[in-house]
Design a protein around this motif. Structure first.
Motif, PDB file in Angstrom:
ATOM      1  N   SER A 257       0.873   5.039   8.221  1.00 28.82           N
ATOM      2  CA  SER A 257       2.169   5.230   7.744  1.00 28.82           C
ATOM      3  C   SER A 257       2.257   6.160   6.519  1.00 28.82           C
ATOM      4  O   SER A 257       3.266   7.122   6.599  1.00 28.82           O
ATOM      5  CB  SER A 257       2.538   3.972   7.381  1.00 28.82           C
ATOM      6  N   VAL A 258       1.331   6.163   5.693  1.00 26.37           N
ATOM      7  CA  VAL A 258       1.304   7.261   4.396  1.00 26.37           C
ATOM      8  C   VAL A 258       1.144   8.553   4.903  1.00 26.37           C
ATOM      9  O   VAL A 258       2.082   9.397   4.378  1.00 26.37           O
ATOM     10  CB  VAL A 258       0.341   6.844   3.407  1.00 26.37           C
ATOM     11  N   LEU A 259       0.301   8.805   5.770  1.00 22.67           N
ATOM     12  CA  LEU A 259       0.256  10.266   6.238  1.00 22.67           C
ATOM     13  C   LEU A 259       1.203  10.850   7.121  1.00 22.67           C
ATOM     14  O   LEU A 259       1.812  11.836   6.789  1.00 22.67           O
ATOM     15  CB  LEU A 259      -1.090  10.369   7.248  1.00 22.67           C
ATOM     16  N   PHE A 260       1.836   9.864   7.681  1.00 20.44           N
ATOM     17  CA  PHE A 260       3.002  10.360   8.646  1.00 20.44           C
ATOM     18  C   PHE A 260       4.364  10.440   7.991  1.00 20.44           C
ATOM     19  O   PHE A 260       5.413  10.955   8.231  1.00 20.44           O
ATOM     20  CB  PHE A 260       3.197   9.546   9.848  1.00 20.44           C
ATOM     21  N   ALA A 261       4.410   9.713   6.697  1.00 18.12           N
ATOM     22  CA  ALA A 261       5.593   9.769   5.800  1.00 18.12           C
ATOM     23  C   ALA A 261       5.803  11.105   5.405  1.00 18.12           C
ATOM     24  O   ALA A 261       6.785  11.729   5.351  1.00 18.12           O
ATOM     25  CB  ALA A 261       5.507   8.938   4.722  1.00 18.12           C
ATOM     26  N   ARG A 262       4.489  11.930   5.243  1.00 20.14           N
ATOM     27  CA  ARG A 262       4.595  13.279   4.652  1.00 20.14           C
ATOM     28  C   ARG A 262       5.099  14.165   5.764  1.00 20.14           C
ATOM     29  O   ARG A 262       5.804  15.276   5.657  1.00 20.14           O
ATOM     30  CB  ARG A 262       3.278  13.833   4.046  1.00 20.14           C
TER      31      ARG A 262
ATOM     32  N   PHE B  63       0.645  -1.179   0.040  1.00 20.56           N
ATOM     33  CA  PHE B  63      -0.002   0.069  -0.162  1.00 20.56           C
ATOM     34  C   PHE B  63       0.776   1.248   0.119  1.00 20.56           C
ATOM     35  O   PHE B  63       0.576   2.066  -0.541  1.00 20.56           O
ATOM     36  CB  PHE B  63      -0.979   0.023   1.201  1.00 20.56           C
ATOM     37  N   THR B  64       1.869   1.227   0.830  1.00 19.88           N
ATOM     38  CA  THR B  64       2.762   2.477   0.730  1.00 19.88           C
ATOM     39  C   THR B  64       3.491   2.628  -0.369  1.00 19.88           C
ATOM     40  O   THR B  64       3.894   3.957  -0.754  1.00 19.88           O
ATOM     41  CB  THR B  64       3.604   2.351   1.963  1.00 19.88           C
ATOM     42  N   SER B  65       3.884   1.688  -0.883  1.00 25.01           N
ATOM     43  CA  SER B  65       4.704   1.951  -2.207  1.00 25.01           C
ATOM     44  C   SER B  65       3.986   2.343  -3.235  1.00 25.01           C
ATOM     45  O   SER B  65       4.318   3.032  -4.200  1.00 25.01           O
ATOM     46  CB  SER B  65       5.345   0.370  -2.673  1.00 25.01           C
ATOM     47  N   MET B  66       2.570   2.111  -3.336  1.00 29.02           N
ATOM     48  CA  MET B  66       1.653   2.586  -4.589  1.00 29.02           C
ATOM     49  C   MET B  66       1.743   4.250  -4.525  1.00 29.02           C
ATOM     50  O   MET B  66       1.689   5.115  -5.282  1.00 29.02           O
ATOM     51  CB  MET B  66       0.209   2.126  -4.341  1.00 29.02           C
ATOM     52  N   SER B  67       1.572   4.756  -3.186  1.00 26.62           N
ATOM     53  CA  SER B  67       1.535   6.141  -2.920  1.00 26.62           C
ATOM     54  C   SER B  67       2.880   6.953  -3.162  1.00 26.62           C
ATOM     55  O   SER B  67       2.842   7.789  -3.905  1.00 26.62           O
ATOM     56  CB  SER B  67       1.542   6.574  -1.469  1.00 26.62           C
ATOM     57  N   SER B  68       3.942   6.102  -2.899  1.00 27.27           N
ATOM     58  CA  SER B  68       5.290   6.563  -3.422  1.00 27.27           C
ATOM     59  C   SER B  68       5.661   6.430  -4.768  1.00 27.27           C
ATOM     60  O   SER B  68       6.309   7.620  -5.377  1.00 27.27           O
ATOM     61  CB  SER B  68       6.378   5.440  -2.540  1.00 27.27           C
ATOM     62  N   ILE B  69       5.113   5.592  -5.587  1.00 26.12           N
ATOM     63  CA  ILE B  69       5.263   5.436  -6.841  1.00 26.12           C
ATOM     64  C   ILE B  69       4.507   6.646  -7.565  1.00 26.12           C
ATOM     65  O   ILE B  69       5.113   7.317  -8.595  1.00 26.12           O
ATOM     66  CB  ILE B  69       4.649   4.179  -7.674  1.00 26.12           C
ATOM     67  N   ARG B  70       3.196   7.130  -7.111  1.00 21.54           N
ATOM     68  CA  ARG B  70       2.513   8.238  -7.863  1.00 21.54           C
ATOM     69  C   ARG B  70       3.364   9.432  -7.560  1.00 21.54           C
ATOM     70  O   ARG B  70       3.503  10.224  -8.528  1.00 21.54           O
ATOM     71  CB  ARG B  70       0.979   8.203  -7.227  1.00 21.54           C
ATOM     72  N   SER B  71       3.889   9.710  -6.432  1.00 18.85           N
ATOM     73  CA  SER B  71       4.649  11.018  -5.937  1.00 18.85           C
ATOM     74  C   SER B  71       5.971  11.040  -7.089  1.00 18.85           C
ATOM     75  O   SER B  71       6.254  12.017  -7.578  1.00 18.85           O
ATOM     76  CB  SER B  71       5.048  10.766  -4.686  1.00 18.85           C
ATOM     77  N   HIS B  72       6.541   9.959  -7.283  1.00 21.92           N
ATOM     78  CA  HIS B  72       7.856  10.009  -7.927  1.00 21.92           C
ATOM     79  C   HIS B  72       7.620  10.019  -9.438  1.00 21.92           C
ATOM     80  O   HIS B  72       8.128  10.862 -10.458  1.00 21.92           O
ATOM     81  CB  HIS B  72       8.849   8.910  -7.594  1.00 21.92           C
ATOM     82  N   GLN B  73       6.421   9.329  -9.889  1.00 20.34           N
ATOM     83  CA  GLN B  73       6.107   9.657 -11.365  1.00 20.34           C
ATOM     84  C   GLN B  73       5.647  10.956 -11.748  1.00 20.34           C
ATOM     85  O   GLN B  73       5.762  11.220 -12.860  1.00 20.34           O
ATOM     86  CB  GLN B  73       4.947   8.402 -11.421  1.00 20.34           C
ATOM     87  N   LYS B  74       5.125  11.587 -10.735  1.00 20.35           N
ATOM     88  CA  LYS B  74       4.753  13.295 -10.835  1.00 20.35           C
ATOM     89  C   LYS B  74       6.013  13.756 -11.494  1.00 20.35           C
ATOM     90  O   LYS B  74       5.873  14.963 -12.351  1.00 20.35           O
ATOM     91  CB  LYS B  74       4.048  13.707  -9.992  1.00 20.35           C
TER      92      LYS B  74
END
Length: 265
Positions: free
Chosen positions: A228-233, A64-75
């Motif tokens: 985890s995704v929220l607090f990564a930010r 789940f966390t990697s999907m969020s990370s991929i979207r961020s880097h792909q931008k």
């Protein structure tokens, strides 16, 4: 420990793992696996499967966390898909074999292996050691082979592979932004294949606690991904405000102590 209390502790663990991942650029699995092993011990889960359950659950959170990370880097066009695709072939095979290899180890032996790995990562953080760019990106067979090794090791340690993929791509002269973005993308096939492998190898194990699917503990999975995704930010924001070098050294020392705890237990 009641289920509500346990679930609250996993929300806190997700917040901690996400913050540290954003602050130091490390994978959350490096934090999640040791803490889950300790937590499972407090819950009375058999020491024979505590490490296996921690590894499998960690890999499932990374899906789940990697999907969020991929979207961020792909931008930012930071994912080298030409590298990602052949590496993924090896990663999937390696991650399944890694899950099988971990299942073959006893719980204490797996904890020992994880302890050694955590200490090595901590030493790398303290010394800042990284391979210098020394070669070009290999062809598809070479990328697939390297992906196999990275997938195999990552599935054993319950990590998304960034600790291994970033130095490898850096050695291959890939631009740093693309190295980080491509490494983040590689975390998804590692996590998917590793999680499925842990479901398969842990299916119907006699010591599994309630709410488990193979070697994945669902309350921990849900609690961790919720925060985890929220607090990564949050961690990424703090990285621009705090002395990250000093904090990284402190964190590395903590990792060494954690690793020694596994080695001496």
């Amino acid at each position: 420990m009641t289920l509500i209390y346990v679930f609250a502790s996993y929300l806190a663990l997700g917040a901690l793992a996400g913050t540290l991942a954003g602050l130091f650029g490390i994978g959350g699995g490096l934090v999640i696996v040791p803490v889950l092993i300790f937590s499972f011990g407090l819950q009375g889960i058999s020491f024979e499967i505590a490490a296996h359950l921690a590894v499998g659950t960690s890999l499932a959170t990374i899906v789940f966390t990697s999907m969020s990370s991929i979207r961020s880097h792909q931008k930012h066009d930071a994912v080298r898909w030409d590298i990602f695709r052949p590496m993924t072939v090896g990663i999937v095979v390696g991650a399944v074999l890694g899950a099988w290899s971990a299942a073959m180890l006893s719980g204490p032996t797996l904890e020992l292996v994880i302890g050694v790995f955590v200490i090595l990562v901590a030493i790398k953080m303290l010394t800042g050691a990284n391979p210098k760019p020394g070669r070009d990106v290999p062809g598809k067979p070479g990328l697939a082979a390297s992906g196999g090794v990275i997938g195999w090791a990552s599935a054993i340690f319950g990590i998304g592979g960034g600790t291994l993929t970033v130095p490898y791509l850096n050695w291959c002269n890939v631009r740093m932004q693309e190295t980080v973005g491509t490494s983040a993308a590689c975390g998804l096939p590692i996590a998917v294949a590793g999680a499925l492998g842990n479901i398969w190898t842990g299916w119907d194990h006699p010591n599994l606690p309630e709410y488990s699917v193979g070697f994945i503990y669902l309350p921990a999975l849900l609690g961790i991904i919720m925060t985890s995704v929220l607090f990564a930010r949050v961690g990424a924001t703090l990285a621009h405000r705090l002395d990250a070098v000093v904090l990284k050294r402190i964190f590395a020392i903590v990792l060494i102590l954690v690793g020694l705890r596994f080695l001496l237990s």
